[in-house]
Design a protein around this motif. Sequence first.
Motif, PDB file in Angstrom:
ATOM      1  N   VAL A  59       0.793  -1.236   0.000  1.00 25.61           N
ATOM      2  CA  VAL A  59       0.000   0.000   0.000  1.00 25.61           C
ATOM      3  C   VAL A  59       0.828   1.289   0.000  1.00 25.61           C
ATOM      4  O   VAL A  59       0.519   2.223  -0.743  1.00 25.61           O
ATOM      5  CB  VAL A  59      -1.031   0.054   1.162  1.00 25.61           C
ATOM      6  CG1 VAL A  59      -2.214  -0.847   0.875  1.00 25.61           C
ATOM      7  CG2 VAL A  59      -0.415  -0.292   2.498  1.00 25.61           C
ATOM      8  N   VAL A  97       2.396   1.940  -3.385  1.00 28.35           N
ATOM      9  CA  VAL A  97       1.396   2.279  -4.402  1.00 28.35           C
ATOM     10  C   VAL A  97       0.921   3.720  -4.220  1.00 28.35           C
ATOM     11  O   VAL A  97       0.762   4.471  -5.184  1.00 28.35           O
ATOM     12  CB  VAL A  97       0.188   1.311  -4.340  1.00 28.35           C
ATOM     13  CG1 VAL A  97      -0.883   1.706  -5.340  1.00 28.35           C
ATOM     14  CG2 VAL A  97       0.640  -0.116  -4.599  1.00 28.35           C
ATOM     15  N   ARG A  98       0.742   4.131  -2.972  1.00 27.71           N
ATOM     16  CA  ARG A  98       0.320   5.499  -2.725  1.00 27.71           C
ATOM     17  C   ARG A  98       1.368   6.491  -3.248  1.00 27.71           C
ATOM     18  O   ARG A  98       1.034   7.470  -3.913  1.00 27.71           O
ATOM     19  CB  ARG A  98       0.118   5.710  -1.222  1.00 27.71           C
ATOM     20  CG  ARG A  98      -0.442   7.072  -0.921  1.00 27.71           C
ATOM     21  CD  ARG A  98      -0.489   7.329   0.566  1.00 27.71           C
ATOM     22  NE  ARG A  98      -1.479   8.353   0.858  1.00 27.71           N
ATOM     23  CZ  ARG A  98      -1.863   8.676   2.077  1.00 27.71           C
ATOM     24  NH1 ARG A  98      -1.368   8.053   3.121  1.00 27.71           N
ATOM     25  NH2 ARG A  98      -2.746   9.620   2.273  1.00 27.71           N
ATOM     26  N   ASP A 125       1.368   6.636  -7.001  1.00 25.48           N
ATOM     27  CA  ASP A 125       0.253   7.415  -7.517  1.00 25.48           C
ATOM     28  C   ASP A 125       0.580   8.907  -7.515  1.00 25.48           C
ATOM     29  O   ASP A 125       0.277   9.635  -8.459  1.00 25.48           O
ATOM     30  CB  ASP A 125      -0.998   7.151  -6.679  1.00 25.48           C
ATOM     31  CG  ASP A 125      -2.237   7.790  -7.306  1.00 25.48           C
ATOM     32  OD1 ASP A 125      -2.668   7.290  -8.357  1.00 25.48           O
ATOM     33  OD2 ASP A 125      -2.731   8.794  -6.762  1.00 25.48           O
ATOM     34  N   ILE A 159       3.035   9.601 -10.308  1.00 21.81           N
ATOM     35  CA  ILE A 159       2.379   9.596 -11.617  1.00 21.81           C
ATOM     36  C   ILE A 159       1.654  10.928 -11.829  1.00 21.81           C
ATOM     37  O   ILE A 159       1.730  11.531 -12.896  1.00 21.81           O
ATOM     38  CB  ILE A 159       1.401   8.402 -11.750  1.00 21.81           C
ATOM     39  CG1 ILE A 159       2.197   7.093 -11.747  1.00 21.81           C
ATOM     40  CG2 ILE A 159       0.562   8.503 -13.016  1.00 21.81           C
ATOM     41  CD1 ILE A 159       1.359   5.843 -11.504  1.00 21.81           C
ATOM     42  N   GLY A 160       0.978  11.406 -10.777  1.00 17.72           N
ATOM     43  CA  GLY A 160       0.304  12.711 -10.857  1.00 17.72           C
ATOM     44  C   GLY A 160       1.293  13.821 -11.184  1.00 17.72           C
ATOM     45  O   GLY A 160       1.007  14.693 -12.019  1.00 17.72           O
ATOM     46  N   LEU A 206      -1.395  -7.581  -3.010  1.00 13.52           N
ATOM     47  CA  LEU A 206      -2.056  -6.935  -4.143  1.00 13.52           C
ATOM     48  C   LEU A 206      -1.589  -7.600  -5.431  1.00 13.52           C
ATOM     49  O   LEU A 206      -0.411  -7.916  -5.570  1.00 13.52           O
ATOM     50  CB  LEU A 206      -1.697  -5.446  -4.175  1.00 13.52           C
ATOM     51  CG  LEU A 206      -2.226  -4.597  -3.020  1.00 13.52           C
ATOM     52  CD1 LEU A 206      -1.486  -3.269  -2.951  1.00 13.52           C
ATOM     53  CD2 LEU A 206      -3.723  -4.352  -3.173  1.00 13.52           C
ATOM     54  N   SER A 207      -2.511  -7.809  -6.375  1.00 11.68           N
ATOM     55  CA  SER A 207      -2.147  -8.446  -7.639  1.00 11.68           C
ATOM     56  C   SER A 207      -1.794  -7.375  -8.667  1.00 11.68           C
ATOM     57  O   SER A 207      -2.021  -6.178  -8.441  1.00 11.68           O
ATOM     58  CB  SER A 207      -3.320  -9.271  -8.157  1.00 11.68           C
ATOM     59  OG  SER A 207      -4.360  -8.394  -8.555  1.00 11.68           O
ATOM     60  N   ASP A 239      -4.829  -5.463  -9.557  1.00 13.17           N
ATOM     61  CA  ASP A 239      -5.162  -4.468  -8.526  1.00 13.17           C
ATOM     62  C   ASP A 239      -4.339  -3.195  -8.745  1.00 13.17           C
ATOM     63  O   ASP A 239      -4.854  -2.085  -8.705  1.00 13.17           O
ATOM     64  CB  ASP A 239      -4.845  -5.004  -7.118  1.00 13.17           C
ATOM     65  CG  ASP A 239      -5.707  -6.205  -6.739  1.00 13.17           C
ATOM     66  OD1 ASP A 239      -6.786  -6.362  -7.338  1.00 13.17           O
ATOM     67  OD2 ASP A 239      -5.305  -6.976  -5.849  1.00 13.17           O
ATOM     68  N   GLU A 255      -5.432  -1.224 -11.735  1.00 14.28           N
ATOM     69  CA  GLU A 255      -6.718  -0.575 -11.470  1.00 14.28           C
ATOM     70  C   GLU A 255      -6.516   0.700 -10.638  1.00 14.28           C
ATOM     71  O   GLU A 255      -7.115   1.729 -10.914  1.00 14.28           O
ATOM     72  CB  GLU A 255      -7.641  -1.545 -10.732  1.00 14.28           C
ATOM     73  CG  GLU A 255      -9.055  -1.003 -10.530  1.00 14.28           C
ATOM     74  CD  GLU A 255      -9.756  -1.636  -9.330  1.00 14.28           C
ATOM     75  OE1 GLU A 255      -9.728  -2.874  -9.211  1.00 14.28           O
ATOM     76  OE2 GLU A 255     -10.312  -0.876  -8.518  1.00 14.28           O
ATOM     77  N   HIS A 256      -5.647   0.645  -9.635  1.00 12.57           N
ATOM     78  CA  HIS A 256      -5.416   1.819  -8.792  1.00 12.57           C
ATOM     79  C   HIS A 256      -4.649   2.902  -9.535  1.00 12.57           C
ATOM     80  O   HIS A 256      -4.987   4.077  -9.451  1.00 12.57           O
ATOM     81  CB  HIS A 256      -4.641   1.439  -7.529  1.00 12.57           C
ATOM     82  CG  HIS A 256      -5.440   0.615  -6.561  1.00 12.57           C
ATOM     83  ND1 HIS A 256      -6.628   1.073  -6.019  1.00 12.57           N
ATOM     84  CD2 HIS A 256      -5.241  -0.615  -6.050  1.00 12.57           C
ATOM     85  CE1 HIS A 256      -7.115   0.135  -5.209  1.00 12.57           C
ATOM     86  NE2 HIS A 256      -6.296  -0.889  -5.217  1.00 12.57           N
ATOM     87  N   LEU A 257      -3.602   2.519 -10.240  1.00 12.75           N
ATOM     88  CA  LEU A 257      -2.686   3.516 -10.795  1.00 12.75           C
ATOM     89  C   LEU A 257      -3.052   3.953 -12.214  1.00 12.75           C
ATOM     90  O   LEU A 257      -2.596   5.006 -12.669  1.00 12.75           O
ATOM     91  CB  LEU A 257      -1.251   2.981 -10.752  1.00 12.75           C
ATOM     92  CG  LEU A 257      -0.735   2.703  -9.333  1.00 12.75           C
ATOM     93  CD1 LEU A 257       0.621   2.002  -9.374  1.00 12.75           C
ATOM     94  CD2 LEU A 257      -0.642   4.005  -8.533  1.00 12.75           C
ATOM     95  N   CYS A 258      -3.877   3.155 -12.895  1.00 16.23           N
ATOM     96  CA  CYS A 258      -4.365   3.505 -14.235  1.00 16.23           C
ATOM     97  C   CYS A 258      -3.254   3.860 -15.214  1.00 16.23           C
ATOM     98  O   CYS A 258      -3.369   4.849 -15.953  1.00 16.23           O
ATOM     99  CB  CYS A 258      -5.349   4.668 -14.189  1.00 16.23           C
ATOM    100  SG  CYS A 258      -6.556   4.570 -12.913  1.00 16.23           S
TER     101      CYS A 258
END
Lengths: 270, 83
Positions: free
Chosen positions: A152, A155-156, A159, A162-163, A191-192, A195, A198-201
């Motif tokens: 987690v 991934v946060r 994100d 990426i922004g 997390l797969s 997953d 889907e979160h990071l697009c």
Amino acid sequence: MAKKNPDCQVYVVTSGKGGVGKTTAVANLSTGLAKQGYSVVVMDLDIGLKKLDLILGLENRVIYDIVQVVEGECTLRQALVKDKRFPDLFMLPAAQTRNKDDLTAEQVVEVCKELRPDFDFIIIDCPAGIEKGFQNAIAAADKAIVVTNPEVSAVRDADRIIGMLESAEFRDIKLLVNRIRPDMVRRGDMLSIEDLIEHLCIELLGVVPEDSGVVISTNRGEPIILDEKSSAAQAFNNVVQRMMGKEVPFMTLQEESFWGKLKRNFGFGR
Amino acid sequence: MLNFLKRIFSNGQPSSRSRANDRLRVVLTHDRVGASNHLMETLQTEIIALIARHMEIDGTPEVRLITEGRHSALDISIPLKGR
């Protein structure tokens, strides 16, 4: 130096969070590209906390660094360290006793401009964080590879990165998932890949499984991509192929067999 | 059999993977628009108060952030009382 392509691709490898495997990825991808015959330069921009020289096993060959280049103490050519294994792989070292403020984004752009005519790939190792060091590292790049772990906090941070890359008008941002454990994903404890996407697009560039061989290869200063039997090497090789513009299917992650585990635990093999 | 054992040992809890997904969904949505939980509560109270000044609200109004890819939107659902 044999440059294959008329143009030069400049990648920044970034993650936000530290310790997800940015430098390992940079070392392996650059080595993999050099092995394919491309001329490659890696740029360590983690000023003050350098690691790329160690991971590539080139720490004894470093004489000058990028800060000395921009301050005019040496030429860019003098500072480039030639790899032991591949004649067309070079490293531009970071300075260890300086800090991120000793370099400006304009200077990094200038150094890249000077390198572009001679290389097929420039790969920039970005420091962790979103401050000055990150801004310097993305300034000269055309493409970004965001490295993350299936966890987690990583991934946060990915994100957020990426922004920031999107705000900096990056069009080509791809995801490299490192240290995934298929057995844990299957048990519902990790997390797969699906997953994460889907979160990071963003588009997936590669998936590197957890591989204890990485620690061993790092101890030796030999990128794991050279050990073709290892699963991490196969994964990094696939990423290299994709960076060369080839379409390579994503490998289905094989779980380690009972016998494989037994062998590993009792120190057979490798 | 395997599922039965799994159920016993997980004592009906959702997997840690699905917990991670749920938590990430909330945190990323809030991170992207810079909205904290506190701000969302304030928004909800103020929007409902504004509508209530002009119309009669019925049931449970909802104000929440929704996401589509990397884009976010404020989803406001306020049931109104008919005549």
